[in-house]
Design a protein around this motif. Structure first.
Motif, PDB file in Angstrom:
ATOM      1  N   HIS A 103       0.844  -1.191   0.000  1.00 43.27           N
ATOM      2  CA  HIS A 103       0.000   0.000   0.000  1.00 43.27           C
ATOM      3  C   HIS A 103       0.883   1.246   0.000  1.00 43.27           C
ATOM      4  N   PRO A 104       0.570   2.233  -0.850  1.00 43.66           N
ATOM      5  CA  PRO A 104       1.450   3.405  -0.948  1.00 43.66           C
ATOM      6  C   PRO A 104       1.566   4.202   0.349  1.00 43.66           C
ATOM      7  N   ARG A 105       0.568   4.112   1.244  1.00 42.37           N
ATOM      8  CA  ARG A 105       0.651   4.834   2.518  1.00 42.37           C
ATOM      9  C   ARG A 105       1.132   3.962   3.665  1.00 42.37           C
ATOM     10  N   ALA A 106       1.495   2.715   3.382  1.00 43.83           N
ATOM     11  CA  ALA A 106       1.982   1.826   4.435  1.00 43.83           C
ATOM     12  C   ALA A 106       3.201   2.444   5.114  1.00 43.83           C
ATOM     13  N   LEU A 107       3.291   2.244   6.425  1.00 43.47           N
ATOM     14  CA  LEU A 107       4.401   2.820   7.182  1.00 43.47           C
ATOM     15  C   LEU A 107       5.746   2.426   6.593  1.00 43.47           C
ATOM     16  N   VAL A 108       5.868   1.185   6.169  1.00 45.35           N
ATOM     17  CA  VAL A 108       7.165   0.724   5.662  1.00 45.35           C
ATOM     18  C   VAL A 108       7.504   1.330   4.308  1.00 45.35           C
ATOM     19  N   ASN A 109       6.503   1.885   3.609  1.00 45.29           N
ATOM     20  CA  ASN A 109       6.768   2.524   2.318  1.00 45.29           C
ATOM     21  C   ASN A 109       6.927   4.037   2.434  1.00 45.29           C
ATOM     22  N   GLY A 110       6.702   4.559   3.620  1.00 45.49           N
ATOM     23  CA  GLY A 110       6.837   5.999   3.819  1.00 45.49           C
ATOM     24  C   GLY A 110       8.286   6.440   3.836  1.00 45.49           C
ATOM     25  N   SER A 111       8.488   7.730   3.665  1.00 44.74           N
ATOM     26  CA  SER A 111       9.828   8.298   3.714  1.00 44.74           C
ATOM     27  C   SER A 111      10.403   8.124   5.117  1.00 44.74           C
ATOM     28  N   PHE A 112      11.506   7.408   5.205  1.00 45.95           N
ATOM     29  CA  PHE A 112      12.133   7.190   6.503  1.00 45.95           C
ATOM     30  C   PHE A 112      12.552   8.525   7.120  1.00 45.95           C
ATOM     31  N   ASP A 113      13.115   9.388   6.313  1.00 47.60           N
ATOM     32  CA  ASP A 113      13.561  10.689   6.829  1.00 47.60           C
ATOM     33  C   ASP A 113      12.385  11.515   7.343  1.00 47.60           C
ATOM     34  N   GLU A 114      11.255  11.473   6.632  1.00 49.33           N
ATOM     35  CA  GLU A 114      10.076  12.211   7.090  1.00 49.33           C
ATOM     36  C   GLU A 114       9.572  11.653   8.420  1.00 49.33           C
ATOM     37  N   GLN A 115       9.592  10.339   8.541  1.00 49.18           N
ATOM     38  CA  GLN A 115       9.146   9.724   9.783  1.00 49.18           C
ATOM     39  C   GLN A 115      10.078  10.057  10.940  1.00 49.18           C
ATOM     40  N   VAL A 116      11.363  10.025  10.697  1.00 49.11           N
ATOM     41  CA  VAL A 116      12.331  10.399  11.736  1.00 49.11           C
ATOM     42  C   VAL A 116      12.140  11.855  12.133  1.00 49.11           C
ATOM     43  N   ASP A 117      11.928  12.714  11.151  1.00 49.43           N
ATOM     44  CA  ASP A 117      11.722  14.144  11.447  1.00 49.43           C
ATOM     45  C   ASP A 117      10.461  14.339  12.291  1.00 49.43           C
ATOM     46  N   ALA A 118       9.398  13.580  11.968  1.00 51.06           N
ATOM     47  CA  ALA A 118       8.150  13.712  12.721  1.00 51.06           C
ATOM     48  C   ALA A 118       8.340  13.302  14.171  1.00 51.06           C
TER      49      ALA A 118
ATOM     50  N   ALA B  28       9.250   1.069  13.540  1.00 47.31           N
ATOM     51  CA  ALA B  28       9.185   1.896  14.742  1.00 47.31           C
ATOM     52  C   ALA B  28      10.518   1.881  15.476  1.00 47.31           C
ATOM     53  N   HIS B  29      11.130   0.713  15.554  1.00 48.08           N
ATOM     54  CA  HIS B  29      12.461   0.615  16.164  1.00 48.08           C
ATOM     55  C   HIS B  29      13.474   1.471  15.404  1.00 48.08           C
ATOM     56  N   GLN B  30      13.447   1.370  14.097  1.00 40.35           N
ATOM     57  CA  GLN B  30      14.421   2.104  13.284  1.00 40.35           C
ATOM     58  C   GLN B  30      14.234   3.614  13.405  1.00 40.35           C
ATOM     59  N   ILE B  31      12.976   4.055  13.363  1.00 33.13           N
ATOM     60  CA  ILE B  31      12.676   5.477  13.485  1.00 33.13           C
ATOM     61  C   ILE B  31      13.142   5.998  14.842  1.00 33.13           C
ATOM     62  N   THR B  32      12.821   5.256  15.879  1.00 40.71           N
ATOM     63  CA  THR B  32      13.149   5.697  17.227  1.00 40.71           C
ATOM     64  C   THR B  32      14.654   5.734  17.440  1.00 40.71           C
ATOM     65  N   THR B  33      15.343   4.726  16.942  1.00 40.41           N
ATOM     66  CA  THR B  33      16.798   4.689  17.079  1.00 40.41           C
ATOM     67  C   THR B  33      17.431   5.911  16.438  1.00 40.41           C
ATOM     68  N   ALA B  34      16.906   6.317  15.289  1.00 37.86           N
ATOM     69  CA  ALA B  34      17.464   7.471  14.579  1.00 37.86           C
ATOM     70  C   ALA B  34      17.086   8.788  15.230  1.00 37.86           C
ATOM     71  N   ALA B  35      15.896   8.845  15.852  1.00 35.09           N
ATOM     72  CA  ALA B  35      15.400  10.123  16.378  1.00 35.09           C
ATOM     73  C   ALA B  35      15.815  10.385  17.822  1.00 35.09           C
ATOM     74  N   ALA B  36      15.979   9.329  18.603  1.00 36.35           N
ATOM     75  CA  ALA B  36      16.208   9.499  20.048  1.00 36.35           C
ATOM     76  C   ALA B  36      17.689   9.564  20.372  1.00 36.35           C
ATOM     77  N   THR B  37      18.363  10.519  19.776  1.00 36.78           N
ATOM     78  CA  THR B  37      19.810  10.633  19.964  1.00 36.78           C
ATOM     79  C   THR B  37      20.193  11.496  21.157  1.00 36.78           C
ATOM     80  N   ASP B  38      19.291  12.341  21.608  1.00 38.22           N
ATOM     81  CA  ASP B  38      19.623  13.284  22.672  1.00 38.22           C
ATOM     82  C   ASP B  38      18.840  13.016  23.953  1.00 38.22           C
ATOM     83  N   VAL B  39      18.454  11.768  24.174  1.00 42.81           N
ATOM     84  CA  VAL B  39      17.771  11.415  25.417  1.00 42.81           C
ATOM     85  C   VAL B  39      18.732  10.627  26.298  1.00 42.81           C
ATOM     86  N   ASP B  40      18.425  10.575  27.590  1.00 37.40           N
ATOM     87  CA  ASP B  40      19.334   9.904  28.517  1.00 37.40           C
ATOM     88  C   ASP B  40      19.366   8.395  28.326  1.00 37.40           C
TER      89      ASP B  40
END
Length: 279
Positions: free
Chosen positions: A108-123, A153-165
């Protein structure tokens, strides 16, 4: 007088019900302790199977209205757990449930796995910057059991949560699951079949770094699970015993703790408290 800000916990989950299944007791515990708890859900869970026969027409291949129905279930579950700050990644409906591995929904074109990884990380980064949590929780690299959205979700979080304890991965204990399943085997009127050996996803206890006692918050967790009635069935008896099952009809134990693997941050003090040892 010195005012101390409450600790801030942020959890990233793939679908409505994951927050309750994986971390419901933890959420209820820290909410009750006065922590600011934020739950982020990545999709509406549109591809989920439906347990109640009367709601079968909501499925993706019929009316395709399950996502909206599950939004209401999620709101009720969050209320049961004491969550007042819930957010959908990218806004409600931005990304769609990708379904299990190898199904048509993966395309599906809107499936989470087909979405822009960078956009998801930014969100997610925007949410993290706003909330400023000390601790972030998501799944391990396998997504707990291999669901594509859990892995993303793991991949997005790993990329986004760089400045947490600290970053933790929610897992299930092999020892607790096996002991719980053995106890269920002693119940003569359990409405579902028992799990076969190795059928439930578990993590070896030697890899688990953090055990959160949720024994005083099981009522809230069970109430939240009941809120997700399209996805979860809950059984309880008058003796304090409880179990739940997904649409596969496999009985799962309700255990007294929830388990985590520390993926980032200092380990000292984290054995029984996600915030332990942090300033």
């Amino acid at each position: 007088m010195t005012l101390t800000a409450p600790p801030r916990l942020l959890l990233v989950h793939a679908h409505p019900d994951d927050e309750s299944l994986w971390t419901g007791g933890t959420i209820a515990r820290y909410s009750a302790l006065g922590a600011h708890v934020t739950v982020v859900t990545c999709t509406l869970g549109e591809e989920g199977e439906i347990i109640p026969p009367a709601l079968q027409e909501l499925t993706a291949d019929n009316a395709d209205q399950l996502g909206g129905y599950r939004v209401a279930e999620l709101r009720s579950a969050c209320a049961a757990l004491g969550v007042t700050d819930h957010r959908f990644l990218g806004g409600i409906g931005r990304w769609r449930d990708s379904g299990m591995v190898g199904v048509e929904a993966n395309n599906h074109p809107r499936a989470l796995v087909n979405g822009s990884f960078d956009e998801q990380v930014d969100a997610l980064s925007e949410i993290i910057s706003s909330v400023k949590p000390q601790v972030v929780v998501t799944y391990d690299a396998f997504g707990g059991y291999g669901h594509p959205d859990h892995i993303r979700a793991h991949q997005i979080t790993t990329a986004a949560a760089t400045d947490v304890d600290r970053v933790f991965h929610a897992v299930t204990s092999r020892a607790a699951t096996e002991a719980g399943a053995a106890a269920l085997a002693e119940i003569p009127d359990l409405p579902w079949r028992l799990p076969a050996e190795g059928e439930l996803p578990v993590t070896d206890d030697a890899a688990i770094t953090t055990t959160i006692d949720i024994s005083e918050h099981l009522v809230a967790k069970l109430r939240a699970l009941r809120a997700h009635s399209t996805q979860v069935s809950v059984w309880q008896d008058g003796a304090g015993r409880a179990s739940y099952a997904l649409s596969n009809g496999i009985a799962q134990p309700v255990v007294q703790a929830e388990y985590y693997v520390l993926a980032k941050g200092p380990a000292e003090g984290a054995e029984t408290d996600l915030f332990g040892g942090l300033d």
